[in-house]
Design a protein around this motif. Sequence first.
Motif, PDB file in Angstrom:
ATOM      1  N   GLY A 115       0.865  -1.176   0.000  1.00  8.67           N
ATOM      2  CA  GLY A 115       0.000   0.000   0.000  1.00  8.67           C
ATOM      3  C   GLY A 115       0.898   1.220   0.000  1.00  8.67           C
ATOM      4  N   LEU A 127       1.144   3.329   7.687  1.00  9.46           N
ATOM      5  CA  LEU A 127       0.213   2.905   6.627  1.00  9.46           C
ATOM      6  C   LEU A 127      -0.015   4.028   5.623  1.00  9.46           C
ATOM      7  CD1 LEU A 127      -2.598   0.959   8.560  1.00  9.46           C
ATOM      8  CD2 LEU A 127      -0.611   0.035   7.379  1.00  9.46           C
ATOM      9  N   ARG A 164      -1.392  -4.297   6.762  1.00 14.73           N
ATOM     10  CA  ARG A 164      -2.736  -3.928   7.232  1.00 14.73           C
ATOM     11  C   ARG A 164      -3.211  -4.916   8.295  1.00 14.73           C
ATOM     12  NH1 ARG A 164      -2.328  -1.762   2.576  1.00 14.73           N
ATOM     13  NH2 ARG A 164      -2.276  -3.777   1.489  1.00 14.73           N
ATOM     14  N   GLN A 165      -2.870  -6.205   8.093  1.00 14.91           N
ATOM     15  CA  GLN A 165      -3.247  -7.211   9.101  1.00 14.91           C
ATOM     16  C   GLN A 165      -2.482  -6.947  10.407  1.00 14.91           C
ATOM     17  OE1 GLN A 165      -2.673  -7.465   5.914  1.00 14.91           O
ATOM     18  NE2 GLN A 165      -3.097  -9.509   5.075  1.00 14.91           N
TER      19      GLN A 165
END
Length: 370
Positions: A13, A259, A357-358
């Motif tokens: 990402g 992120l 993300r996890q």
Amino acid sequence: MTAFGFEVFATDGAARLGRVHTAHGPMDTPAFMPVGTAATVKAMTPESVASTGAQTILGNTYHLMLRPGAERVGRLGGLHEFMNWRGPILTDSGGFQVMSLAKLRKMSEEGVAFQSHIDGSRHLLTPERSMEIQNLLDADITMAFDECTPFPATPEQAAESMRLSMRWARRSRAAFVDRPGYGLFGIVQGGVYPDLRAESAEALCGIGFDGYAIGGLAVGEGQELMFQTLDVTTPLLPADRPRYLMGVGKPSDIIGAVLRGVDMFDCVMPTRSGRTAQAFTRRGTVNLRNARHQDDPRPLSENCACPACRNYSRAYLHHLIRSEEILGPMLLTWHNIQFYQDVMRGLRAAIAEGRVRQFAAQALADEALG
Ligand SMILES: CC#C[C@H]1NC(N)=Nc2cc3[nH]c(NC)nc3cc21
Ligand SMILES: [Zn+2]
């Protein structure tokens, strides 16, 4: 001699796995940089800081120019020699601290005249003097001299302050002593106003810096507005340069910012909390002063490699805190810095494996369990 540089090995990402190359060695990113304001990470030796995996520490122009003095540190061989830290050092430019600590400040286009909060002596910080000081300190990463916009600020106040900082950024670039392995970072300003953030990011890119910091967040605007501001700011910054979110933050702030494409962080929370009996764990912070720990034989954390967790019980840490023993803040600070480094190592591994993300969702769920 190593040239200053930044490599990106993988992305997941907007998150990046990278490495900053400096005259005093590499820094793997995403990175957390412990704060060493007055040439020491409080309650830690350089060896203990290095044992946590931290590669870069912070110093402060404002504090060191007042005591022991920048010329004195320069004569003694620079900060690495003075404090025996052999890895990269990033120094802040004084802009933020002069706003938060100095007395009787007088702002002008030239810079900030102020009196020392230590002994009342008079000083003038300008972009040129800040660059000179950071060169005397031998900082691997120098921060541009900026004017820290107060929070809250109206759009007009934020615009005027940001534009002054952009003029000072140009003067910082012109005065920076360029050496192989040494870099200069610009600082994006603009408060919580997307159009001003964009104007500031574009102005800095036009001047050209080795890295780009984002200042003026985590000043009480709340995590959601901080993330929204990041969402509009990081995409405007060059992808091949490090991005540094100044003064941030608690673990969930850092994870959310990674992120959104941020690579570097610093915050006084792990060190300051360590001195106030607060220990970071995956389930949030634990106050070791609380009597409920006095008979608890368990370690702070089962899977932490720091001395506090390997060799002592919560009962013992509680005893040290209650007894005001110096070993208490030492062990808790060590644990907190280790905890932050473990979060960063987890983020780097997660990005490398495409599961950041996890990782973030699990960390937030753990913290929510409390
Ligand atoms: C506005 C602005 C700005 C930034 N400018 C400089 N030179 N250093 C900073 C240090 C910070 N520490 C924290 N803690 C929340 N925020 C910071 C922001 C800055
Ligand atoms: Zn520990």
